[in-house]
Design a protein around this motif. Structure first.
Motif, PDB file in Angstrom:
ATOM      1  N   UNK A   1      -8.901  17.489  16.081  1.00 37.85           N
ATOM      2  CA  UNK A   1      -8.990  16.518  17.169  1.00 37.85           C
ATOM      3  C   UNK A   1      -9.904  17.028  18.291  1.00 37.85           C
ATOM      4  N   UNK A   2      -9.849  18.329  18.554  1.00 35.25           N
ATOM      5  CA  UNK A   2     -10.663  18.901  19.624  1.00 35.25           C
ATOM      6  C   UNK A   2     -12.150  18.746  19.330  1.00 35.25           C
ATOM      7  N   UNK A   3     -12.502  18.906  18.061  1.00 35.04           N
ATOM      8  CA  UNK A   3     -13.907  18.780  17.655  1.00 35.04           C
ATOM      9  C   UNK A   3     -14.074  17.596  16.705  1.00 35.04           C
ATOM     10  N   UNK A   4     -13.449  16.486  17.060  1.00 40.59           N
ATOM     11  CA  UNK A   4     -13.432  15.316  16.180  1.00 40.59           C
ATOM     12  C   UNK A   4     -14.832  14.794  15.893  1.00 40.59           C
ATOM     13  N   UNK A   5     -15.672  14.756  16.899  1.00 36.31           N
ATOM     14  CA  UNK A   5     -17.023  14.211  16.715  1.00 36.31           C
ATOM     15  C   UNK A   5     -17.825  15.059  15.736  1.00 36.31           C
ATOM     16  N   UNK A   6     -17.764  16.379  15.923  1.00 34.85           N
ATOM     17  CA  UNK A   6     -18.508  17.263  15.032  1.00 34.85           C
ATOM     18  C   UNK A   6     -17.933  17.234  13.614  1.00 34.85           C
ATOM     19  N   UNK A   7     -16.601  17.138  13.516  1.00 34.21           N
ATOM     20  CA  UNK A   7     -15.986  17.128  12.192  1.00 34.21           C
ATOM     21  C   UNK A   7     -16.329  15.838  11.444  1.00 34.21           C
ATOM     22  N   UNK A   8     -16.371  14.733  12.157  1.00 36.57           N
ATOM     23  CA  UNK A   8     -16.754  13.461  11.525  1.00 36.57           C
ATOM     24  C   UNK A   8     -18.190  13.526  11.015  1.00 36.57           C
ATOM     25  N   UNK A   9     -19.048  14.191  11.771  1.00 33.55           N
ATOM     26  CA  UNK A   9     -20.437  14.344  11.340  1.00 33.55           C
ATOM     27  C   UNK A   9     -20.525  15.160  10.052  1.00 33.55           C
ATOM     28  N   UNK A  10     -19.708  16.210   9.952  1.00 34.51           N
ATOM     29  CA  UNK A  10     -19.673  17.000   8.724  1.00 34.51           C
ATOM     30  C   UNK A  10     -19.216  16.159   7.534  1.00 34.51           C
ATOM     31  N   UNK A  11     -18.195  15.337   7.747  1.00 31.91           N
ATOM     32  CA  UNK A  11     -17.681  14.488   6.672  1.00 31.91           C
ATOM     33  C   UNK A  11     -18.724  13.470   6.235  1.00 31.91           C
ATOM     34  N   UNK A  12     -19.458  12.902   7.185  1.00 30.44           N
ATOM     35  CA  UNK A  12     -20.497  11.928   6.847  1.00 30.44           C
ATOM     36  C   UNK A  12     -21.612  12.570   6.029  1.00 30.44           C
ATOM     37  N   UNK A  13     -21.997  13.786   6.410  1.00 34.70           N
ATOM     38  CA  UNK A  13     -23.024  14.484   5.646  1.00 34.70           C
ATOM     39  C   UNK A  13     -22.545  14.787   4.236  1.00 34.70           C
ATOM     40  N   UNK A  14     -21.278  15.167   4.129  1.00 39.39           N
ATOM     41  CA  UNK A  14     -20.715  15.454   2.811  1.00 39.39           C
ATOM     42  C   UNK A  14     -20.699  14.195   1.944  1.00 39.39           C
TER      43      UNK A  14
ATOM     44  N   UNK B   1      -3.699  15.308  23.291  1.00 39.45           N
ATOM     45  CA  UNK B   1      -2.642  15.708  24.216  1.00 39.45           C
ATOM     46  C   UNK B   1      -1.289  15.740  23.510  1.00 39.45           C
ATOM     47  N   UNK B   2      -1.041  14.764  22.657  1.00 39.63           N
ATOM     48  CA  UNK B   2       0.217  14.740  21.913  1.00 39.63           C
ATOM     49  C   UNK B   2       0.303  15.934  20.960  1.00 39.63           C
ATOM     50  N   UNK B   3      -0.806  16.254  20.315  1.00 41.91           N
ATOM     51  CA  UNK B   3      -0.819  17.380  19.384  1.00 41.91           C
ATOM     52  C   UNK B   3      -0.639  18.704  20.127  1.00 41.91           C
ATOM     53  N   UNK B   4      -1.203  18.796  21.331  1.00 41.51           N
ATOM     54  CA  UNK B   4      -1.051  20.010  22.117  1.00 41.51           C
ATOM     55  C   UNK B   4       0.398  20.243  22.513  1.00 41.51           C
ATOM     56  N   UNK B   5       1.122  19.159  22.792  1.00 44.76           N
ATOM     57  CA  UNK B   5       2.543  19.304  23.128  1.00 44.76           C
ATOM     58  C   UNK B   5       3.343  19.846  21.942  1.00 44.76           C
ATOM     59  N   UNK B   6       3.015  19.350  20.733  1.00 43.27           N
ATOM     60  CA  UNK B   6       3.688  19.868  19.531  1.00 43.27           C
ATOM     61  C   UNK B   6       3.360  21.351  19.319  1.00 43.27           C
TER      62      UNK B   6
END
Length: 933
Positions: free
Chosen positions: A905-918, A595-600
């Protein structure tokens, strides 16, 4: 896996040197021989066969019909039937595979596909479905339908490679039937009566109505004459005899090459070991066996051997539309254990005898019959699948005696059809004679309409992600124009959604969540039972219904509308697709950081400057690679070339489902204007995920021109000339499509070696409102091209297609305003990208920098990046990421990098999964390098 590696490394350090070396060797062997990600197809197929043999002796206890594709404009037509052991599909329109993937349909059990008529709206999804079920280990599949149906796999064999799937063509004659442990299917061919003769001034109007059936003679139409001077250089594709096509082109490599109609190229050779080259064969002809009962993928080449010399053109299978009368197998009543106990039957072998229908004698001499302790037998319901393409089939529909056995004239109540599924087009359903045939069924028969009456396009996932992306920018990610799916009554529509478009012809589509079904309210869909007989239902419905006779019979389903055939019987709409917009938004807004990022981001968007000449515009219709995903469709980009007055559009690639994506983005009404103003389609190369949607778009454009009462005119098809092998085959064997386009071979407009005379190219450019268009060969499969397009306002757009880093593309795109470049893999998968001849994100960005492109948009992501690719430090101020249904104008380009923080931030869960696989890959590679050093 990491734990195993660490344990192995720590254990071998404490051993003596020779033991340590042995442990090191063992570990290296472990790493080398670890199971790969590819499917173990042979083992899976063997397991499937064993399971099938085990269950084939029993009649399943659960059988259900489920609507997958509703037949709405832009949506596939497909009905899914499943039992405890097997799956069946009735019709397989383009986009069926994507819906099946999203809704987790178990295609691994699919064994039979029934096609009513071999036209694209019924068979467009067969290539994609075949590839998918091959990957999940299905050993073979049977096609049922009119003769010649299996030719679709002969036609696509160059770009739909089926190594491990056998395609069987069933003998679908009226005097035979198909039967297994689930049901018996009777084939009912509907025959087309000869149309009444028409006067010369009505020929054009008659031709406009023939799109629902194969044409009678592909050689009857005259070739397009672009101009007296140009027709020898721009490949006109209106049907003439193939031997006369392009007879005197400026360059023999364009017009006189055997490859134009006889392409023997292996477009996937770079992914496999080299094969022996196939023998070159004569031009212009295919010889195939239309009555072949089996097309084994391993021997597909033998089934499609080309003949020497010019042979008579293959004509389309004319005048047959297959209907199916399906009768479920009777199922013995289940054993009632409570009744057994009351009758004194103890657990043991006697129960088995009673279950199998035998009578038993107890110790006390009492005889217990199976009827005493078993539930009543289930005789099995009957359902009918019918497709009446046009009025010329109505006589045959009324004449078929088999239908009368299941209508009001049925001898027994159990013989009456429980449900009739209508693939018949909307305009024919409205025909009084068709409604007369429907009214021959009693009111207890449910009539499911899978045609243009419906508006539900079947996907929830595309709406879910679009509502989330819309939070970032309503301009770049507008809410979809597809308003055909029902929205949860308890939820309000998000502000800013598209308004329902107004159509010139309001009868073309019904913009309603549901069409009222009077029979639903009057009957309340009460299942037939001994206490609620068919005659009682008929009497009750007749007494309470006040609607017109034809309308009250119709039911307009949404995706996942279900009809239970066994054990419970009747209609179930509780699972139908319903959208929940507020739920999708709230899933994202629960994160405070977002929400904070969306305001920016909103503050930055308010500073955006708009241009009056805000063209070209880009709409990304498909941004994924290989196969469609529920959030990323295969390649397709709509490029709006000029201002709102001229309103000209061009497609860059055309993967499966592109036509549906256009309908979904703009809405069914506005999409007709977009399609009518589609002037050109560019195909980069001949992999299926880049061109298999071409036929659907061509047919959709033709319908749009007819609907808007505009003159039919061919569009320019920029493509490798070898595409004519596929298109001319389809035109001869299935439906007329070649009059819809004029082929301009990509090889004829190569930068620095243009083969088109200046006056010819000037005509093409003028008709498209362009300053220039050029191509270059890129590093991918054979005949793969990149393209640069310069608009009238000087804006230059370069599109890579699929390629590795390529010097020719850099030269082609020097000084581009926009580079659209594929970025299939992340940087650490560079080796895999090289094998598949694709680019990584870093390579794509580097190409853009060397090209001095002002803006770079990355697309064509591997489906492992369904939501978001991995970011690197190279994602700088002029780089953007493409999403499906993303709309970009020239004034939006500078804002695309500002979206990155919010996207993470919107796809934080999926992005974290990509980082873990990497991270896991890095640890694995580090361990392997350390052991080998």
């Amino acid at each position: 896996m990491l734990r195993i590696i660490k344990t192995s490394l720590s254990s071998h350090r404490s051993l003596p040197r020779h033991h340590s070396q042995d442990a090191k060797t063992l570990l290296l062997n472990l790493l080398e021989n670890m199971p790969k990600d590819r499917k173990q197809i042979a083992e899976t197929q063997m397991h499937r066969k064993k399971v099938k043999e085990k269950h084939s002796k029993y009649v399943p206890g659960k059988v259900t019909l489920q609507v997958l594709g509703t037949g709405a404009v832009g949506a596939p037509r497909s009905l899914y039937m499943f039992s405890d052991q097997s799956r069946y599909l009735f019709n397989c329109g383009e986009g069926t595979q994507r819906l099946a993937h999203e809704h987790k349909m178990k295609l691994a059990k699919l064994e039979h596909i029934f096609i009513t008529q071999p036209v694209w709206r019924n068979i467009g999804g067969l290539p994609g479905i075949a590839l998918t079920i091959q990957d999940v280990g299905v050993p073979e599949i049977s096609l049922h339908g009119p003769p010649g149906l299996n030719n679709i796999f002969t036609a696509t064999k160059r770009f739909v490679v089926l190594k491990n799937l056998k395609i069987n063509m069933a003998t679908s004659d009226e005097d035979v039937s198909f039967s297994d442990n689930v049901m018996t299917v009777h084939y009912v061919p509907l025959l087309e009566a000869a149309p009444a003769p028409v006067k010369d001034d009505k020929v054009a109007a008659s031709d406009a109505k023939q799109e629902t059936t194969p044409a009678t003679d592909s050689s009857a139409t005259k070739p397009t004459d672009t101009s007296a001077k140009n027709k020898d250089h721009v490949c006109s594709s209106k049907k003439t005899k193939l031997k006369n096509r392009l007879s005197s082109s400026v360059d023999s490599s364009i017009s006189n090459s055997d490859d134009e109609f006889n392409d023997s190229t292996d477009y996937y050779a770079y992914e496999r070991k080299k094969k022996k080259p196939e023998k070159r064969v004569s031009r212009y002809c295919y010889r195939f066996r239309p009555r072949s009962r089996s097309v084994d993928s391993a021997d597909a080449g033998e089934d499609s051997k080309f003949a020497s010399g010019l042979i008579e053109e293959q004509t389309k299978v004319k005048g047959v539309s297959m209907a199916y009368v399906c009768v479920l197998k009777s199922r013995p009543g289940a054993l009632n254990l409570e009744k057994c106990l009351r009758m004194g039957v103890r657990p043991g072998p006697l129960l088995g005898k009673l279950k199998s229908g035998e009578d038993v004698k107890l110790v006390n001499g009492k005889v217990v019959t199976a009827q005493d302790v078993c539930e009543p037998d289930d005789p099995g319901l009957i359902f009918i699948v019918v497709d009446c393409p046009n009025v010329n089939y109505l006589d045959s529909l009324h004449a078929k005696a088999i239908f009368k056995k299941h209508q009001k004239t049925a001898a027994l109540e159990r013989d009456i059809a429980s449900v009739v599924i209508h693939f018949t087009p909307k305009e024919i359903v409205n025909n009084p004679r068709y409604q007369e045939w429907m009214e021959k069924f009693p009111l207890c028969t449910t009539h499911l309409m899978l045609n243009e009456f419906n508006t539900c396009m079947g996907s929830e996932a595309v709406h879910r992600i679009q509502h989330k992306l819309n939070l970032l920018s309503p301009d770049i990610f507008p809410l979809l124009g597809d308003k055909g799916s029902k929205i949860n009554d308890s939820q309000q529509i998000i502000p800013g959604a598209f308004k329902k478009p107004k159509l010139a012809d309001s009868s073309y589509l019904l913009y309603k969540d549901e069409v009222p079904d009077v029979r639903l309210s009057s009957l309340q869909r009460t299942p037939t039972s001994p206490t609620n007989s068919i005659r009682e239902l008929t009497k009750s419905a007749a007494a309470t219904s006040s609607a017109a006779p034809g309308k009250e019979l119709m039911l307009f389903p949404r995706t996942f509308c279900t009809y239970h055939l066994r054990p419970k019987k009747g209609l179930d709409r509780s699972l139908e697709l319903v959208l929940n917009p507020n739920e999708y938004v709230q899933e994202s807004l629960t994160m405070g950081e977002l929400q904070a990022e969306l305001r920016k981001l909103k503050i930055k968007l308010l500073k955006k400057t708009f241009r009056t000449d805000d063209f070209p515009k880009l709409v990304f219709l498909g941004t994924g690679s290989c196969i469609p995903n529920k959030t990323r469709n295969t390649s397709g980009i709509l490029l709006s070339l000029s201002g709102y007055v001229e309103n000209k559009h061009m497609l860059l690639d055309c993967g499966e489902g592109t036509y549906g994506q256009i309908i979904r983005f703009f809405g069914a009404g506005p999409a007709q204007n977009v399609l009518a103003n589609l002037n050109a389609i560019y195909i980069s190369h001949l992999h299926a995920d880049h061109h298999i949607g071409l036929i659907g778009v061509l047919q959709g454009r033709r319908r749009a021109l007819d609907l808007l009462k505009l003159e039919r005119r061919p569009l320019y098809l920029f493509a490798p000339k070898q595409i004519m092998t596929w298109l001319s085959f389809y035109d001869r064997c299935f439906e007329n499509i070649c009059e819809e386009f004029e082929l301009v071979p990509n090889g004829s407009i190569v930068q620095g070696g243009c083969l088109l005379p200046k006056n010819v190219k000037d005509t093409v450019l003028n008709n498209m409102s362009l300053l220039d268009i050029n191509t270059c060969l890129v590093k991918h499969c054979p005949n793969a091209f990149g393209v640069s397009i310069t608009c009238r306002n000087g804006y230059k757009v370069t599109y890579s297609g699929d390629t590795m880093p390529c010097e020719a593309l850099i030269s082609l795109g020097i000084g581009s305003d926009i580079l659209i470049h594929e970025a299939t893999m992340e940087d650490e998968l560079c080796h895999e990208a090289t094998i598949k001849m694709h680019s990584t994100t870093n390579q794509a960005i580097t190409i853009g920098k060397r090209m001095r492109a002002k803006h770079i948009i990355l697309t064509h992501f591997s489906q492992r990046y369904a939501k978001l690719p991995r970011f690197t430090e190279n994602f700088c101020t002029n780089v953007g990421i493409a999403f499906d249904n993303m709309q970009i104008s020239t004034s939006d380009l500078s804002l695309m990098p500002d979206l990155f923080p919010a996207l993470k931030l919107l796809f934080a869960e999926q992005y974290e999964e990509l980082e873990n696989k990497a991270l896991k890959r890095q640890v694995k590679e580090h361990a392997k390098r350390k052991l080998t050093s």
